[in-house]
Design a protein around this motif. Structure first.
Motif, PDB file in Angstrom:
ATOM      1  N   VAL A 166      -3.524   2.678  19.248  1.00 54.15           N
ATOM      2  CA  VAL A 166      -3.760   3.679  18.209  1.00 54.15           C
ATOM      3  C   VAL A 166      -2.464   3.940  17.447  1.00 54.15           C
ATOM      4  N   ALA A 167      -2.583   4.491  16.237  1.00 52.80           N
ATOM      5  CA  ALA A 167      -1.407   4.846  15.436  1.00 52.80           C
ATOM      6  C   ALA A 167      -1.605   6.253  14.884  1.00 52.80           C
ATOM      7  N   GLN A 168      -0.537   7.014  14.797  1.00 56.57           N
ATOM      8  CA  GLN A 168      -0.631   8.371  14.265  1.00 56.57           C
ATOM      9  C   GLN A 168      -0.168   8.403  12.813  1.00 56.57           C
ATOM     10  N   MET A 169      -0.964   9.034  11.952  1.00 54.85           N
ATOM     11  CA  MET A 169      -0.513   9.274  10.565  1.00 54.85           C
ATOM     12  C   MET A 169      -0.711  10.750  10.245  1.00 54.85           C
ATOM     13  N   LEU A 170       0.371  11.413   9.865  1.00 53.67           N
ATOM     14  CA  LEU A 170       0.289  12.821   9.477  1.00 53.67           C
ATOM     15  C   LEU A 170       0.535  12.911   7.976  1.00 53.67           C
ATOM     16  N   LEU A 171      -0.410  13.467   7.262  1.00 50.46           N
ATOM     17  CA  LEU A 171      -0.341  13.442   5.794  1.00 50.46           C
ATOM     18  C   LEU A 171      -0.405  14.846   5.205  1.00 50.46           C
ATOM     19  N   THR A 172       0.134  14.976   4.008  1.00 48.55           N
ATOM     20  CA  THR A 172      -0.049  16.209   3.237  1.00 48.55           C
ATOM     21  C   THR A 172      -0.800  15.860   1.959  1.00 48.55           C
ATOM     22  N   ALA A 173      -1.374  16.875   1.335  1.00 48.15           N
ATOM     23  CA  ALA A 173      -2.109  16.642   0.085  1.00 48.15           C
ATOM     24  C   ALA A 173      -1.167  16.066  -0.972  1.00 48.15           C
ATOM     25  N   GLU A 174       0.102  16.469  -0.896  1.00 45.13           N
ATOM     26  CA  GLU A 174       1.086  15.978  -1.860  1.00 45.13           C
ATOM     27  C   GLU A 174       1.231  14.453  -1.770  1.00 45.13           C
ATOM     28  N   ASP A 175       1.074  13.928  -0.551  1.00 42.73           N
ATOM     29  CA  ASP A 175       1.149  12.470  -0.392  1.00 42.73           C
ATOM     30  C   ASP A 175       0.053  11.777  -1.193  1.00 42.73           C
ATOM     31  N   MET A 176      -1.075  12.453  -1.328  1.00 45.18           N
ATOM     32  CA  MET A 176      -2.209  11.837  -2.034  1.00 45.18           C
ATOM     33  C   MET A 176      -2.118  12.054  -3.542  1.00 45.18           C
ATOM     34  N   THR A 177      -1.328  13.048  -3.953  1.00 44.68           N
ATOM     35  CA  THR A 177      -1.179  13.338  -5.376  1.00 44.68           C
ATOM     36  C   THR A 177      -0.254  12.323  -6.036  1.00 44.68           C
ATOM     37  N   ASN A 178       0.715  11.896  -5.269  1.00 43.73           N
ATOM     38  CA  ASN A 178       1.686  10.944  -5.784  1.00 43.73           C
ATOM     39  C   ASN A 178       1.098   9.540  -5.672  1.00 43.73           C
ATOM     40  N   ARG A 179       0.929   8.888  -6.826  1.00 45.97           N
ATOM     41  CA  ARG A 179       0.226   7.594  -6.832  1.00 45.97           C
ATOM     42  C   ARG A 179       0.888   6.575  -5.903  1.00 45.97           C
TER      43      ARG A 179
END
Ligand code: GLU
Length: 380
Positions: free
Chosen positions: A105-118
């Motif tokens: 398994v792999a862990q990814m922790l994201l913020t909404a800002e990560d998705m806003t930046n193309r």
């Protein structure tokens, strides 16, 4: 557009499975039997040829139990710290559960800002695609440790929807501690009725959902309905089902009646249009006149300065904005070629007059058609 629920099993190749805090935690902390059962079912789907991306809540709830504090702290830094403690145990528990099948398994922790930046959005997609190609199961959670409102998804229902759009998933499965969407809260109303299938998310459906809050997570039913609105508008179906029910994923894929199924509203939107429509937080609103609204919605045209009536908000060139009719009805989103103060100067002008007004004319359009998406049409 109708999808035969029975056809899901044959047609789904890639899915996002979101599991809520109420499913994953119990009095003692993480609910190990449930995590074992879900990991076994996910493993079976993967062995059967499916690609699975897991969105797992439960960090905050697990942290509260681990630190033996009474309830979620109110203060933001304490919440962030509790979540950091819980996330470690959460990913460790998933990892242990999947090790039984020699699944990494792999862990990814994201913020909404990560998705806003193309660029970061594309990077997240590349990472996920690489993990899937390697046969590693991605396990995603919001990066609660840096949460402030501007960069938050707010809840994992929304995060899971954004991931489904990002990865062009064939279905979003949202596992909670209730069997699906009911017309009343089944925890307090014995006669509450489960709604097996929803073709259109009406205000009535939203009212039902509003009456069914979450117990532990942040979402509740309403945030699941909002997530369903997003993905179905992009052509992706969603199911809400009970993650504590035995063999729930098998039941979904064997076609037996399970949970609440949300029909997709359109054909699949291309991924870039999904990003423009659903992953960006608009920084301002451009009001346009009826002629421009017609040209954009019916004529497939770009937004020109001549059709702009008013601008609100302060934004730079390249930022996402909404465009709306003068009565306030939002029509869509797009990336602007000019900043807000320049748009204020050139609004109402013909494109040929831009250079005289600003001293230069890098673009004819304020929003080029390629950078524009109509959300009113897809969401209606
Ligand atoms: N990220 C939060 C957690 O792991 C959950 C948010 C949610 O459940 O919507 O505790």
């Amino acid at each position: 557009m109708m999808i035969d629920k029975q056809a899901i099993r044959e047609n789904v190749r890639r899915m996002v499975v979101k599991v809520g805090s109420n499913v994953l935690t119990c009095e003692q902390g993480l609910n190990l039997p449930v995590i074992d059962a879900l990991s076994r079912q996910i493993e079976q789907l993967i062995v059967g040829g499916q690609e699975v991306i897991l969105v797992s809540s439960g960090a905050l709830a697990a942290g509260v139990r681990k630190l033996a504090i009474e309830k979620r702290p109110e203060a933001i830094p304490a919440r962030q710290a509790v979540s950091a403690v819980g996330q470690a145990g959460l990913i460790l528990t998933w990892e242990k559960a999947f090790t039984r099948y020699e699944k990494k398994v792999a862990q990814m922790l994201l913020t909404a800002e990560d998705m806003t930046n193309r660029q970061r959005y594309l990077n997240a997609r590349n990472t996920l695609n690489t993990l899937l190609a390697w046969g590693v199961l991605p396990i995603i959670n919001e990066n609660d440790t840096v949460m402030v409102d501007e960069i938050r998804f707010g809840d994992n229902d929304n995060l899971a929807a954004v991931i489904a759009l990002l990865m062009d998933a064939d279905i979003l499965i949202n596992l909670t501690d209730i069997d699906g969407l009911y017309d009343r809260d089944p925890r307090t109303h014995e006669d509450a009725g489960l709604i097996p299938e929803i073709k259109t998310i009406t205000p009535e459906i939203e009212r039902y959902a509003g009456g069914i809050p979450g117990a532990l997570g942040t979402g509740g039913m309403l945030s699941k309905i909002k997530a369903a609105r997003k993905v179905t508008a992009a052509g992706i179906p969603m199911i809400i089902a009970n993650g504590k029910t035995d063999q729930v994923l098998e039941a979904i894929f064997s076609g037996s009646p399970t949970g609440t199924f949300f029909q997709p509203k359109t054909e699949r939107l291309p991924s870039r249009k999904c990003w423009l429509a659903f992953s960006l937080k608009p920084k301002g609103i451009i009001q346009i006149d009826d002629g421009a609204a017609r040209a954009i919605t019916a004529g497939g045209k770009s937004l020109l300065p001549s059709g702009i009536a008013a601008v609100s908000g302060q934004f730079s060139a390249g930022d996402p904005v909404q465009f709306a009719r003068q009565d306030g009805q939002v029509l869509g989103n797009g990336l602007v070629n000019y900043n807000s103060s320049d748009i204020n100067k050139i609004k109402g002008l013909r494109s040929s007059e831009i250079a005289d007004c600003l001293g230069e004319k890098p673009y004819d359009e304020v929003i080029h058609r390629d950078n524009l998406v109509l959300t009113a049409v897809t969401l209606s």
